[in-house]
Motif scaffolding. Structure first.
Motif, PDB file in Angstrom:
ATOM      1  N   VAL A  25       0.855  -1.193   0.000  1.00  0.00           N
ATOM      2  CA  VAL A  25       0.000   0.000   0.000  1.00  0.00           C
ATOM      3  C   VAL A  25       0.883   1.233   0.000  1.00  0.00           C
ATOM      4  O   VAL A  25       2.054   1.188   0.379  1.00  0.00           O
ATOM      5  N   TYR A  26       0.322   2.351  -0.440  1.00  0.00           N
ATOM      6  CA  TYR A  26       1.054   3.611  -0.433  1.00  0.00           C
ATOM      7  C   TYR A  26       0.945   4.248   0.945  1.00  0.00           C
ATOM      8  O   TYR A  26      -0.053   4.053   1.657  1.00  0.00           O
ATOM      9  N   PRO A  27       1.945   5.028   1.341  1.00  0.00           N
ATOM     10  CA  PRO A  27       1.958   5.605   2.693  1.00  0.00           C
ATOM     11  C   PRO A  27       0.723   6.429   3.025  1.00  0.00           C
ATOM     12  O   PRO A  27       0.296   6.466   4.179  1.00  0.00           O
ATOM     13  N   GLU A  28       0.128   7.075   2.031  1.00  0.00           N
ATOM     14  CA  GLU A  28      -1.018   7.947   2.299  1.00  0.00           C
ATOM     15  C   GLU A  28      -2.351   7.220   2.313  1.00  0.00           C
ATOM     16  O   GLU A  28      -3.384   7.834   2.510  1.00  0.00           O
ATOM     17  N   LYS A  29      -2.336   5.889   2.114  1.00  0.00           N
ATOM     18  CA  LYS A  29      -3.595   5.151   1.987  1.00  0.00           C
ATOM     19  C   LYS A  29      -4.522   5.359   3.183  1.00  0.00           C
ATOM     20  O   LYS A  29      -5.679   5.765   3.042  1.00  0.00           O
ATOM     21  N   LEU A  30      -4.046   5.059   4.386  1.00  0.00           N
ATOM     22  CA  LEU A  30      -4.914   5.128   5.557  1.00  0.00           C
ATOM     23  C   LEU A  30      -5.432   6.545   5.791  1.00  0.00           C
ATOM     24  O   LEU A  30      -6.627   6.750   6.035  1.00  0.00           O
ATOM     25  N   ARG A  31      -4.547   7.529   5.714  1.00  0.00           N
ATOM     26  CA  ARG A  31      -4.980   8.912   5.954  1.00  0.00           C
ATOM     27  C   ARG A  31      -6.043   9.348   4.954  1.00  0.00           C
ATOM     28  O   ARG A  31      -7.075   9.901   5.329  1.00  0.00           O
ATOM     29  N   ARG A  32      -5.815   9.065   3.673  1.00  0.00           N
ATOM     30  CA  ARG A  32      -6.739   9.516   2.638  1.00  0.00           C
ATOM     31  C   ARG A  32      -8.070   8.772   2.699  1.00  0.00           C
ATOM     32  O   ARG A  32      -9.144   9.365   2.576  1.00  0.00           O
ATOM     33  N   MET A  33      -8.007   7.465   2.919  1.00  0.00           N
ATOM     34  CA  MET A  33      -9.243   6.680   2.889  1.00  0.00           C
ATOM     35  C   MET A  33     -10.067   6.863   4.157  1.00  0.00           C
ATOM     36  O   MET A  33     -11.301   6.877   4.117  1.00  0.00           O
ATOM     37  N   VAL A  34      -9.409   7.010   5.304  1.00  0.00           N
ATOM     38  CA  VAL A  34     -10.152   7.294   6.540  1.00  0.00           C
ATOM     39  C   VAL A  34     -10.819   8.666   6.445  1.00  0.00           C
ATOM     40  O   VAL A  34     -11.979   8.834   6.821  1.00  0.00           O
ATOM     41  N   THR A  35     -10.092   9.632   5.897  1.00  0.00           N
ATOM     42  CA  THR A  35     -10.673  10.971   5.720  1.00  0.00           C
ATOM     43  C   THR A  35     -11.896  10.909   4.829  1.00  0.00           C
ATOM     44  O   THR A  35     -12.941  11.508   5.124  1.00  0.00           O
ATOM     45  N   PHE A  36     -11.787  10.173   3.729  1.00  0.00           N
ATOM     46  CA  PHE A  36     -12.929  10.024   2.825  1.00  0.00           C
ATOM     47  C   PHE A  36     -14.126   9.407   3.545  1.00  0.00           C
ATOM     48  O   PHE A  36     -15.248   9.895   3.449  1.00  0.00           O
ATOM     49  N   ALA A  37     -13.875   8.315   4.285  1.00  0.00           N
ATOM     50  CA  ALA A  37     -14.957   7.625   4.981  1.00  0.00           C
ATOM     51  C   ALA A  37     -15.636   8.522   6.011  1.00  0.00           C
ATOM     52  O   ALA A  37     -16.867   8.528   6.159  1.00  0.00           O
ATOM     53  N   GLU A  38     -14.845   9.306   6.710  1.00  0.00           N
ATOM     54  CA  GLU A  38     -15.392  10.141   7.775  1.00  0.00           C
ATOM     55  C   GLU A  38     -16.173  11.345   7.240  1.00  0.00           C
ATOM     56  O   GLU A  38     -17.036  11.879   7.937  1.00  0.00           O
ATOM     57  N   LEU A  39     -15.911  11.751   6.010  1.00  0.00           N
ATOM     58  CA  LEU A  39     -16.573  12.932   5.465  1.00  0.00           C
ATOM     59  C   LEU A  39     -17.886  12.614   4.743  1.00  0.00           C
ATOM     60  O   LEU A  39     -18.588  13.525   4.312  1.00  0.00           O
ATOM     61  N   GLN A  40     -18.219  11.325   4.615  1.00  0.00           N
ATOM     62  CA  GLN A  40     -19.441  10.958   3.911  1.00  0.00           C
ATOM     63  C   GLN A  40     -20.675  11.173   4.791  1.00  0.00           C
ATOM     64  O   GLN A  40     -20.620  11.022   6.015  1.00  0.00           O
ATOM     65  N   ASP A  41     -21.783  11.532   4.142  1.00  0.00           N
ATOM     66  CA  ASP A  41     -23.038  11.733   4.871  1.00  0.00           C
ATOM     67  C   ASP A  41     -23.596  10.423   5.407  1.00  0.00           C
ATOM     68  O   ASP A  41     -24.263  10.407   6.440  1.00  0.00           O
ATOM     69  N   GLU A  42     -23.347   9.330   4.694  1.00  0.00           N
ATOM     70  CA  GLU A  42     -23.803   8.019   5.159  1.00  0.00           C
ATOM     71  C   GLU A  42     -22.596   7.138   5.437  1.00  0.00           C
ATOM     72  O   GLU A  42     -21.518   7.347   4.886  1.00  0.00           O
ATOM     73  N   ALA A  43     -22.791   6.183   6.307  1.00  0.00           N
ATOM     74  CA  ALA A  43     -21.687   5.312   6.706  1.00  0.00           C
ATOM     75  C   ALA A  43     -21.469   4.220   5.667  1.00  0.00           C
ATOM     76  O   ALA A  43     -22.426   3.572   5.228  1.00  0.00           O
ATOM     77  N   TYR A  44     -20.240   4.045   5.258  1.00  0.00           N
ATOM     78  CA  TYR A  44     -19.856   2.949   4.376  1.00  0.00           C
ATOM     79  C   TYR A  44     -19.125   1.901   5.204  1.00  0.00           C
ATOM     80  O   TYR A  44     -18.158   2.206   5.891  1.00  0.00           O
ATOM     81  N   SER A  45     -19.602   0.657   5.118  1.00  0.00           N
ATOM     82  CA  SER A  45     -18.951  -0.413   5.872  1.00  0.00           C
ATOM     83  C   SER A  45     -17.576  -0.732   5.306  1.00  0.00           C
ATOM     84  O   SER A  45     -16.676  -1.143   6.034  1.00  0.00           O
ATOM     85  N   LEU A  46     -17.422  -0.533   4.005  1.00  0.00           N
ATOM     86  CA  LEU A  46     -16.152  -0.775   3.332  1.00  0.00           C
ATOM     87  C   LEU A  46     -15.854   0.372   2.380  1.00  0.00           C
ATOM     88  O   LEU A  46     -16.767   0.918   1.748  1.00  0.00           O
ATOM     89  N   VAL A  47     -14.582   0.732   2.274  1.00  0.00           N
ATOM     90  CA  VAL A  47     -14.124   1.653   1.249  1.00  0.00           C
ATOM     91  C   VAL A  47     -13.004   0.935   0.506  1.00  0.00           C
ATOM     92  O   VAL A  47     -12.113   0.347   1.119  1.00  0.00           O
TER      93      VAL A  47
END
Length: 222
Positions: A25-47
């Motif tokens: 994985v790339y170093p920014e994976k967790l930061r970028r994907m967690v940020t994306f998940a947290e900014l969504q109006d609805e909860a996604y079980s998987l990204v």
């Protein structure tokens, strides 16, 4: 069972990242994907990370990627599993491309059903993850941006073992497939079988040992 319990008890955070051997994985994976998940109006079980541009990707892998304009493609768990079952393929970015909510991992028994015979049963692991809980209601967000490396090219024996798993799962989930879809799958499995056996013979592999006797028996049954 003990291993599964220890694994699930060790999960403490809100999200889970799981890397199988050989995945990167790339170093920014967790930061970028967690940020994306947290900014969504609805909860996604998987990204799921987008796939890197790789036109040479071949079965049993498939490239999944949202368009650049939308940046994210939502799908229900049930819809994604139906697609994977039809194609027999798994995302080319592997489990390394996933960001999983802890609840999704827990409800799927930690995915540990996908480990047997000294190898990874990737399609079985995806089934366990996507059919847990309420697959019609739970959603996965597939991104455009890629945060994982390219999948390693599998050996012929690994592809044959994967097709054996696919065949078994098609029988198990036959109720999810229409008659026309079942016919299409059988035709595809026959064509893949001919291709694999031709290449196995050309490579001088021993078809009387390892996975090959069971594989040939499956093809005869088709």
């Amino acid at each position: 069972v003990a291993g599964r319990t220890e694994f699930l008890e060790a999960v403490r955070g809100k999200y889970v990242e799981w890397l199988l051997p050989g995945e990167t994985v790339y170093p920014e994976k967790l930061r970028r994907m967690v940020t994306f998940a947290e900014l969504q109006d609805e909860a996604y079980s998987l990204v799921l990370s987008g796939s890197r541009e790789n036109p040479s990707t071949k079965w049993p892998y498939v490239n999944l990627r949202a368009s650049a304009s939308s940046n994210m493609q939502p799908m229900s768990f049930a819809s994604l599993w139906h697609y994977l079952l039809l194609t027999g393929a798994v995302p080319s970015h592997g489990f390394a491309g996933l960001l999983m909510r802890r609840e999704a991992v827990s409800s799927s028994s930690g995915l540990l059903q996908g480990f047997a015979d000294g190898r990874f049963h990737l399609l079985s692991m995806w089934r366990e993850l996507l059919l847990s809980g309420t697959p019609e209601q739970q959603r996965i967000g597939i991104l455009h941006d890629a945060f994982v490396g390219l999948a390693e090219k599998p050996r012929l024996e690994e592809v044959a073992a994967h097709q054996l798993d696919w065949h078994a799962l098609c029988l198990k989930d036959r109720a999810l497939l229409s008659e026309e879809e079942q016919k299409d799958i059988l035709d595809r499995q026959r064509r893949i079988g001919i291709y694999l056996l031709e290449h196995a013979i050309a490579d001088g592999l021993d078809l009387q040992s390892g996975i090959w006797p069971a594989y040939q028996q499956m093809l005869t049954a088709l």
